[in-house]
Design a protein around this motif. Structure first.
Motif, PDB file in Angstrom:
ATOM      1  N   SER A   1       5.998  -3.454  22.755  1.00  0.00           N
ATOM      2  CA  SER A   1       4.536  -3.821  22.483  1.00  0.00           C
ATOM      3  C   SER A   1       3.836  -4.059  23.080  1.00  0.00           C
ATOM      4  CB  SER A   1       4.661  -3.531  21.134  1.00  0.00           C
ATOM      5  OG  SER A   1       5.066  -4.631  20.973  1.00  0.00           O
ATOM      6  N   GLY A   2       4.617  -5.673  23.385  1.00  0.00           N
ATOM      7  CA  GLY A   2       4.168  -7.151  24.169  1.00  0.00           C
ATOM      8  C   GLY A   2       3.119  -7.706  22.722  1.00  0.00           C
ATOM      9  N   THR A   3       1.637  -7.694  22.982  1.00  0.00           N
ATOM     10  CA  THR A   3       0.649  -8.349  21.797  1.00  0.00           C
ATOM     11  C   THR A   3      -0.212  -7.055  21.245  1.00  0.00           C
ATOM     12  OG1 THR A   3      -0.652  -8.087  22.774  1.00  0.00           O
ATOM     13  CG2 THR A   3       0.117 -10.154  22.751  1.00  0.00           C
ATOM     14  N   THR A   4       0.372  -5.500  21.210  1.00  0.00           N
ATOM     15  CA  THR A   4      -0.283  -4.852  20.526  1.00  0.00           C
ATOM     16  C   THR A   4       0.747  -4.529  19.151  1.00  0.00           C
ATOM     17  OG1 THR A   4      -0.406  -3.585  22.593  1.00  0.00           O
ATOM     18  CG2 THR A   4      -0.805  -2.492  20.657  1.00  0.00           C
ATOM     19  N   GLN A   5       0.020  -4.000  18.426  1.00  0.00           N
ATOM     20  CA  GLN A   5       0.414  -4.527  16.764  1.00  0.00           C
ATOM     21  C   GLN A   5       0.779  -2.806  16.242  1.00  0.00           C
ATOM     22  OE1 GLN A   5       0.428  -7.333  13.761  1.00  0.00           O
ATOM     23  NE2 GLN A   5       1.288  -8.781  15.521  1.00  0.00           N
ATOM     24  N   THR A   6       1.097  -2.061  16.013  1.00  0.00           N
ATOM     25  CA  THR A   6       1.314  -0.564  15.020  1.00  0.00           C
ATOM     26  C   THR A   6       1.440  -1.200  13.696  1.00  0.00           C
ATOM     27  OG1 THR A   6       3.842  -0.827  15.408  1.00  0.00           O
ATOM     28  CG2 THR A   6       2.502   0.437  17.186  1.00  0.00           C
ATOM     29  N   LEU A   7       2.089  -0.375  12.643  1.00  0.00           N
ATOM     30  CA  LEU A   7       2.110  -0.592  11.687  1.00  0.00           C
ATOM     31  C   LEU A   7       3.073  -1.594  10.842  1.00  0.00           C
ATOM     32  CD1 LEU A   7       0.502  -0.506   8.947  1.00  0.00           C
ATOM     33  CD2 LEU A   7       0.921   1.623   8.666  1.00  0.00           C
ATOM     34  N   PRO A   8       4.460  -0.613  11.639  1.00  0.00           N
ATOM     35  CA  PRO A   8       5.949  -1.038  11.437  1.00  0.00           C
ATOM     36  C   PRO A   8       5.760  -2.702  11.934  1.00  0.00           C
ATOM     37  CG  PRO A   8       5.802   0.736  12.286  1.00  0.00           C
ATOM     38  CD  PRO A   8       4.922   0.781  12.128  1.00  0.00           C
ATOM     39  N   ILE A   9       5.258  -3.071  12.639  1.00  0.00           N
ATOM     40  CA  ILE A   9       5.854  -4.219  13.288  1.00  0.00           C
ATOM     41  C   ILE A   9       5.041  -5.139  12.368  1.00  0.00           C
ATOM     42  CG2 ILE A   9       4.782  -6.136  15.385  1.00  0.00           C
ATOM     43  CD1 ILE A   9       5.419  -3.543  17.424  1.00  0.00           C
ATOM     44  N   THR A  10       3.296  -4.865  11.906  1.00  0.00           N
ATOM     45  CA  THR A  10       2.816  -5.915  11.641  1.00  0.00           C
ATOM     46  C   THR A  10       3.479  -5.872   9.571  1.00  0.00           C
ATOM     47  OG1 THR A  10       0.762  -4.790  11.997  1.00  0.00           O
ATOM     48  CG2 THR A  10       0.230  -5.849  10.008  1.00  0.00           C
ATOM     49  N   ILE A  11       4.095  -4.439   9.586  1.00  0.00           N
ATOM     50  CA  ILE A  11       5.058  -4.896   8.269  1.00  0.00           C
ATOM     51  C   ILE A  11       6.008  -5.849   7.857  1.00  0.00           C
ATOM     52  CG2 ILE A  11       6.542  -3.396   6.312  1.00  0.00           C
ATOM     53  CD1 ILE A  11       4.802  -0.907   6.704  1.00  0.00           C
TER      54      ILE A  11
ATOM     55  N   PHE B   1      11.459   2.276   7.043  1.00  0.00           N
ATOM     56  CA  PHE B   1      12.587   1.422   6.332  1.00  0.00           C
ATOM     57  C   PHE B   1      13.101  -0.099   6.664  1.00  0.00           C
ATOM     58  CE2 PHE B   1      15.250  -1.143   9.884  1.00  0.00           C
ATOM     59  CZ  PHE B   1      14.971  -0.713  10.841  1.00  0.00           C
ATOM     60  N   LEU B   2      11.770  -0.429   6.763  1.00  0.00           N
ATOM     61  CA  LEU B   2      11.141  -2.205   6.453  1.00  0.00           C
ATOM     62  C   LEU B   2      11.538  -2.346   5.090  1.00  0.00           C
ATOM     63  CD1 LEU B   2       9.386  -3.153   9.794  1.00  0.00           C
ATOM     64  CD2 LEU B   2      11.450  -3.799   9.021  1.00  0.00           C
ATOM     65  N   LEU B   3      10.430  -1.060   4.879  1.00  0.00           N
ATOM     66  CA  LEU B   3       9.661  -0.706   3.188  1.00  0.00           C
ATOM     67  C   LEU B   3      10.709  -1.613   2.353  1.00  0.00           C
ATOM     68  CD1 LEU B   3       6.142   0.481   3.555  1.00  0.00           C
ATOM     69  CD2 LEU B   3       6.281  -1.724   3.111  1.00  0.00           C
ATOM     70  N   ARG B   4      11.693   0.016   2.787  1.00  0.00           N
ATOM     71  CA  ARG B   4      12.886   0.635   2.240  1.00  0.00           C
ATOM     72  C   ARG B   4      13.577  -0.985   1.935  1.00  0.00           C
ATOM     73  NH1 ARG B   4      15.607   5.259   4.777  1.00  0.00           N
ATOM     74  NH2 ARG B   4      14.520   4.749   5.980  1.00  0.00           N
ATOM     75  N   THR B   5      14.202  -1.802   3.042  1.00  0.00           N
ATOM     76  CA  THR B   5      15.095  -2.835   2.897  1.00  0.00           C
ATOM     77  C   THR B   5      14.150  -3.788   1.690  1.00  0.00           C
ATOM     78  OG1 THR B   5      15.578  -2.355   5.268  1.00  0.00           O
ATOM     79  CG2 THR B   5      16.404  -4.192   4.329  1.00  0.00           C
ATOM     80  N   TYR B   6      13.059  -4.272   2.518  1.00  0.00           N
ATOM     81  CA  TYR B   6      11.777  -5.020   1.759  1.00  0.00           C
ATOM     82  C   TYR B   6      11.807  -4.409   0.000  1.00  0.00           C
ATOM     83  CZ  TYR B   6       7.721  -7.036  -0.265  1.00  0.00           C
ATOM     84  OH  TYR B   6       7.480  -8.405  -1.098  1.00  0.00           O
ATOM     85  N   ALA B   7      12.106  -3.303  -0.282  1.00  0.00           N
ATOM     86  CA  ALA B   7      12.438  -3.184  -1.714  1.00  0.00           C
ATOM     87  C   ALA B   7      13.124  -3.810  -2.288  1.00  0.00           C
ATOM     88  CB  ALA B   7      12.309  -1.726  -2.209  1.00  0.00           C
ATOM     89  N   TRP B   8      14.676  -4.113  -1.808  1.00  0.00           N
ATOM     90  CA  TRP B   8      15.456  -4.580  -2.008  1.00  0.00           C
ATOM     91  C   TRP B   8      15.505  -6.157  -1.968  1.00  0.00           C
ATOM     92  CZ3 TRP B   8      19.539  -2.700  -5.044  1.00  0.00           C
ATOM     93  CH2 TRP B   8      19.804  -1.669  -4.989  1.00  0.00           C
ATOM     94  N   MET B   9      14.764  -6.557  -0.863  1.00  0.00           N
ATOM     95  CA  MET B   9      14.483  -7.706  -1.115  1.00  0.00           C
ATOM     96  C   MET B   9      14.393  -8.538  -2.265  1.00  0.00           C
ATOM     97  SD  MET B   9      13.065  -8.962   2.480  1.00  0.00           S
ATOM     98  CE  MET B   9      12.069 -11.012   1.443  1.00  0.00           C
ATOM     99  N   THR B  10      13.374  -7.740  -2.824  1.00  0.00           N
ATOM    100  CA  THR B  10      12.702  -8.359  -4.073  1.00  0.00           C
ATOM    101  C   THR B  10      13.407  -7.505  -5.230  1.00  0.00           C
ATOM    102  OG1 THR B  10      11.357  -6.405  -4.368  1.00  0.00           O
ATOM    103  CG2 THR B  10      10.119  -7.449  -3.581  1.00  0.00           C
ATOM    104  N   LEU B  11      14.441  -7.029  -5.376  1.00  0.00           N
ATOM    105  CA  LEU B  11      15.352  -6.828  -6.307  1.00  0.00           C
ATOM    106  C   LEU B  11      16.085  -7.482  -6.117  1.00  0.00           C
ATOM    107  CD1 LEU B  11      15.839  -2.609  -6.645  1.00  0.00           C
ATOM    108  CD2 LEU B  11      14.924  -4.204  -8.392  1.00  0.00           C
ATOM    109  N   LEU B  12      17.305  -7.872  -5.707  1.00  0.00           N
ATOM    110  CA  LEU B  12      18.365  -8.847  -5.395  1.00  0.00           C
ATOM    111  C   LEU B  12      17.627 -10.601  -5.361  1.00  0.00           C
ATOM    112  CD1 LEU B  12      19.859  -7.073  -2.352  1.00  0.00           C
ATOM    113  CD2 LEU B  12      20.636  -6.905  -4.810  1.00  0.00           C
ATOM    114  N   GLY B  13      16.714 -11.352  -5.577  1.00  0.00           N
ATOM    115  CA  GLY B  13      16.367 -12.372  -4.916  1.00  0.00           C
ATOM    116  C   GLY B  13      16.287 -12.960  -6.100  1.00  0.00           C
ATOM    117  N   ASN B  14      16.587 -14.885  -6.244  1.00  0.00           N
ATOM    118  CA  ASN B  14      16.836 -15.598  -7.893  1.00  0.00           C
ATOM    119  C   ASN B  14      15.360 -14.732  -8.445  1.00  0.00           C
ATOM    120  OD1 ASN B  14      19.020 -15.999  -6.576  1.00  0.00           O
ATOM    121  ND2 ASN B  14      18.549 -18.334  -5.616  1.00  0.00           N
TER     122      ASN B  14
END
Lengths: 265, 268
Positions: free
Chosen positions: A210-220, B99-112
């Protein structure tokens, strides 16, 4: 006894699947940034989310890329499926092996290989990765799913239909549009929907192309890398609600169609 | 006309699937200046421990997925047909979240300071270090890829003819015997595609290990990512690692295929 055990097992798996999401949702209403103590109820994180320019623009990018890529993949893939289904055995096998590569290969390898291609050729043309490369990459991993959805439709179709249409006075092109296309349409539509959801959701391949273009998953991703921010929780909640709504509506429509067909038959 | 209509796709496939893979191979055996070398491939051996760790963790996650999914699918297949699709939808629903959000959910659950440690704290236990461990990485893999095991298994098991099971009972098999002699062999294609669909993404992930494993549990995916977008920019080495990863996956899949003589794979 056995029934109870099955229900308990089902409940445990559901707990495992849903507890993390549920916790995210609950803490999206928390007044503080704490991830374990609820200190009060607020909608602040949602308000902040809707004022976050980066998130809004990357959401917009995601939708545009997904629409263009899935439409492109559908046209390319449907046309390919028409051609492939008419091929002889050996070329067909070879083409299908090639089509399976993006499905079987790890996503990171697909992403990295496309990045190498883009960097190698674009550096020589003084171009940079961005929107165009993102769409090309998405089409590339979307097309196989369209093809795999359309080809079985040809196998189910009566090969005589096409000839019958021609006997009854259609020329080749109109016989295709009047007889073949309606037959394979369900495959084309499910291929399009699969492509669209894969494109919306893709992170790995986009990350490399994507270079510098950001999609939602990249922003997340960049949000999770920095500091804890309940805005992500708010975003998750909204995405979760959208997903639930889409799936429920889809289920209702499917059931209604089934019932209709049941009545007709 | 029918022959020409697939030409655009064939060109697309050549340029954006085949050529990129050739470029991976090309970069893997050249230096930054384009001279031929085996140094990159030789350098991969320095990271043998990371390869071993990736294979090990992905294998554990795959086995856990299979162990969780198999009974679940057996239960699902026995549910009343009118409910079945709804229950399946509920099971698959989390997969539709990014799946980033799902993984993030576990990050918050498992933290100290996370919820799980707080619950332990109520009983005067902990806090336990759960985040940034190998266990957390495996957990993340299982959580994210479990649906990929459930779906192919379900597709196979739900299609097993009930009369075959009845026949086994009539011929004197008890429940366990029917399972071992009838259901299990018939479900092998589903098990195999489930294993493939969990193992391949698990061995090549870089998000899960980075978010849940901290910096100390690098996997192959992290290693590749670092060569392309990270601090140690070296696409030649990255390409060599990718090439070795592909070969490893190919070898493991060929090995697995020895157990599966059924040609019909159930992908989705």
């Amino acid at each position: 006894m056995k029934k109870c055990l099955s229900k308990l097992y089902l409940a445990l798996v559901m707990l495992f699947l849903y507890a993390p999401i549920f916790v995210l949702i609950v803490f999206s209403f928390n007044t503080t940034k704490s991830r374990s103590v609820m200190s009060g109820f607020t909608f602040d994180w949602y308000v902040k989310l809707f004022h976050n320019e980066l998130i809004l623009s990357s959401l917009w990018n995601t939708i545009i890329v997904a629409v263009i890529a899935s439409l492109g993949a559908t046209i390319l893939g449907a046309a390919a499926a028409v051609g492939i289904s008419g091929m002889k055995r050996l070329p067909k096998t070879i083409v299908m092996q090639g089509t399976n590569i993006p499905i079987m290969n790890p996503e990171i390898v697909t992403g990295v290989s496309l990045m190498l291609l883009f960097v190698f050729f674009m550096a020589r043309m003084n171009l940079e990765m961005g929107f165009v490369t993102l769409i090309i990459a998405h089409i590339t991993f979307d097309v196989p799913y369209v093809i795999l959805n359309v080809i079985p439709r040809f196998r189910q179709m009566d090969p005589n239909l096409y000839e019958a249409a021609q006997d009854l006075g259609c020329n080749g092109v109109s016989a295709f549009f009047k007889v073949v296309l309606p037959e394979i349409m369900p495959g084309i539509i499910s291929g399009f929907l699969m492509s669209f959801t894969f494109s919306l959701d893709d992170f790995v391949v986009s990350y490399f192309t994507s270079g510098t273009t950001q999609t939602l998953p990249i922003t997340i991703y960049s949000m999770t890398r920095r500091k804890v921010s309940p805005e992500i929780n708010a975003l998750s909640t909204i995405i979760f609600l959208v997903v639930v709504a889409v799936l429920v509506i889809n289920n209702v429509i499917e059931r209604r169609n089934l019932r209709k067909r049941g009545v007709v038959r | 006309m029918k022959k020409l209509i697939s030409t655009p796709y064939l060109l697309w496939m050549a340029v954006f699937i085949i050529v990129p893979l050739i470029m991976v191979a090309y970069f893997a055996v050249t230096t930054a200046d384009g001279a031929f070398t085996f140094d990159n491939l030789a350098a991969v051996s320095q990271y043998a421990n990371i390869f071993v760790r990736s294979i090990y963790l992905a294998a554990i996650a795959t086995v856990i997925c299979l162990v969780i999914a198999y009974p679940l699918v057996m239960i699902l297949a026995r549910i009343d047909v009118s409910f079945q699709s709804t229950v399946l939808m509920i099971v698959m629903l989390p997969m539709w979240m990014n799946f980033l959000l799902r993984t993030y959910a576990w990050m918050t659950l498992l933290g100290n300071n996370g919820l799980i440690n707080m619950l332990f704290g109520l009983f005067g236990l902990g806090p336990f270090r759960m985040l940034n461990t190998q266990g957390a990485v495996v957990l993340g893999m299982v959580y994210n890829y479990l649906p990929f095991m459930i779906l192919p298994l379900y597709n196979v098991i739900v299609k097993i003819d009930k009369s075959v099971i009845d026949a086994a009972h009539d011929l004197g098999c008890n429940n366990a015997g029917t399972f071992v002699k009838v259901i299990l062999p018939l479900s092998v294609p589903g098990v195999m595609s489930g294993i493939t669909m969990v193992f391949v993404p698990a061995i090549s992930t870089f998000i899960i290990s980075r978010m849940l494993g901290g910096g100390s549990n690098l996997l192959i995916g992290d290693l590749i990512e670092m060569q392309f977008l990270g601090n140690s920019y070296n696409p030649n080495l990255g390409a060599a690692i990718s090439l070795v990863l592909m070969v490893i996956i190919l070898l493991i899949m060929t090995l697995l295929n020895q157990f599966d003589d059924d040609e019909d794979r159930v992908l989705m």
